[in-house]
Design a protein around this motif. Structure first.
Motif, mmCIF file in Angstrom:
data_model
loop_
_atom_site.group_PDB
_atom_site.id
_atom_site.type_symbol
_atom_site.label_atom_id
_atom_site.label_comp_id
_atom_site.label_asym_id
_atom_site.label_seq_id
_atom_site.Cartn_x
_atom_site.Cartn_y
_atom_site.Cartn_z
ATOM 1 N N ASN A 1 39.391 40.080 34.675
ATOM 2 C CA ASN A 1 38.329 40.516 36.432
ATOM 3 C C ASN A 1 37.327 41.795 35.964
ATOM 4 O O ASN A 1 37.518 43.137 36.418
ATOM 5 C CB ASN A 1 38.701 40.359 37.367
ATOM 6 C CG ASN A 1 37.687 41.010 38.912
ATOM 7 O OD1 ASN A 1 36.906 40.541 38.211
ATOM 8 N ND2 ASN A 1 38.337 41.342 40.017
ATOM 9 N N SER B 1 46.682 45.252 41.020
ATOM 10 C CA SER B 1 47.233 45.607 41.703
ATOM 11 C C SER B 1 47.698 45.896 42.909
ATOM 12 O O SER B 1 48.521 45.938 42.791
ATOM 13 C CB SER B 1 45.664 47.352 41.826
ATOM 14 O OG SER B 1 44.780 47.750 42.661
ATOM 15 N N GLU C 1 41.896 44.235 52.619
ATOM 16 C CA GLU C 1 40.662 43.458 51.669
ATOM 17 C C GLU C 1 39.482 43.111 52.595
ATOM 18 O O GLU C 1 39.836 42.594 53.949
ATOM 19 C CB GLU C 1 40.777 42.056 50.319
ATOM 20 C CG GLU C 1 40.643 41.336 49.889
ATOM 21 C CD GLU C 1 39.089 42.103 49.578
ATOM 22 O OE1 GLU C 1 40.300 42.948 48.254
ATOM 23 O OE2 GLU C 1 37.865 41.856 49.150
ATOM 24 N N ASP D 1 41.153 52.024 45.645
ATOM 25 C CA ASP D 1 39.921 51.471 45.031
ATOM 26 C C ASP D 1 39.285 50.581 45.626
ATOM 27 O O ASP D 1 38.688 49.667 44.848
ATOM 28 C CB ASP D 1 40.544 50.168 44.467
ATOM 29 C CG ASP D 1 40.356 50.167 42.117
ATOM 30 O OD1 ASP D 1 39.501 51.353 42.227
ATOM 31 O OD2 ASP D 1 40.752 49.694 42.254
#
Ligand SMILES: C[S@@+](CC[C@H](N)C(=O)[O-])C[C@H]1O[C@@H](n2cnc3c(N)ncnc32)[C@H](O)[C@@H]1O
Length: 245
Positions: free
Chosen positions: A62, A94, A113, A167
């Motif tokens: 990715n 991760s 997410e 992140d």
């Protein structure tokens, strides 16, 4: 005439669809092998000179979005030492690695997410490796007072996190990654380590300075190929700005 290599022969013989299938199968097997080695010994995987993290990044495939080697190394190293649940903002490779560590520590790894499609890919891979320690929470970003951030299920989440890996959300989000501290601050106990990726960007540095002004914490910019910021919460958490509904 060009040189004959195994790849040039494959390209000449196989139609594009079959080539894509072959690439997927090869990529999945490569990733499986790397994950198996990581799960067998995550401590060895983060030792200097061990190439397994680079192999995992390449096989995950990715580029441009995945965390890079130095950042993954520091995240896994801190997770291995942490004595409590871990939290991650923005899921991916991760999530899998920190999930393996949480499983080994008999703890939980929470990942926030906002992209449903991406979450399906990550969730499928989490299930494939039986990472029951991972709690993947998927919800669209929420608008708070002056910024957008994840909408974490605070009622279900641990009272305290030992490590936060930041992140996400992606650049372009209103307020960038700032929301982590105002939303999660009561869950950041003294000693909690915050690792903020992408500190080569001025936006992330500004966010870290705002966090430091709002938290009792240390602040260190780690200069490496892709700099990141490491903070440690030193004082008792101040009351959060946002209470769970
Ligand atoms: C920097 S990425 C997080 C990467 C993750 N920490 C890892 O190690 O793979 C931040 C967010 O970008 C989004 N994202 C990841 N891969 C993507 C892709 N290929 N295309 C578009 N968005 C992506 C997801 O919403 C993810 O949470």
């Amino acid at each position: 005439m060009g040189e004959f290599t195994p790849m040039s022969v494959v390209r000449a013989v196989l139609p594009p669809r079959a080539r894509r299938w072959l690439r997927r199968v090869y990529g999945a097997r490569r990733f499986d092998g790397a994950m198996r080695r990581f799960a067998a010994d995550p401590v060895a995987a983060v030792a200097p000179g061990n190439g397994l993290l680079a192999e995992l990044i390449a096989a995950w495939g990715n580029p441009g979005w995945s965390a890079q080697e130095e950042y993954l190394r520091v995240c896994v190293t801190h997770a291995l030492r942490s004595n409590g649940p871990t939290l991650e903002c923005g899921s991916g490779l991760s999530t899998l690695l920190l999930g393996v560590v949480a499983q080994r520590n008999r703890s939980e790894h929470w990942a926030l997410e906002h992209e449903r499609e991406w979450s399906v890919r990550v969730g499928r891979t989490v299930a494939r490796y039986g990472l029951s320690a991972v709690r993947l929470s998927t919800a669209p970003l929420k608008h708070y007072n002056g910024f957008d951030w994840y909408d974490p299920p605070l009622h279900d989440m641990p009272q305290h996190f030992a490590l936060v890996v930041c992140d996400g959300p992606p650049t372009g989000t209103l307020g960038g990654r700032y929301g982590m501290v105002p939303v999660m601050r009561e869950r950041l106990r003294p000693g909690c380590v915050i690792l903020l990726d992408d500190a080569w960007r001025e936006d992330e540095r500004v966010v870290a300075r705002r966090w430091q002004a709002e938290l009792d914490s240390t602040h260190e910019l780690v200069a490496c190929k892709k700099p990141y910021i490491r903070m440690v919460v030193t004082g008792a958490a101040a009351p959060g700005l946002f209470k769970p509904a």
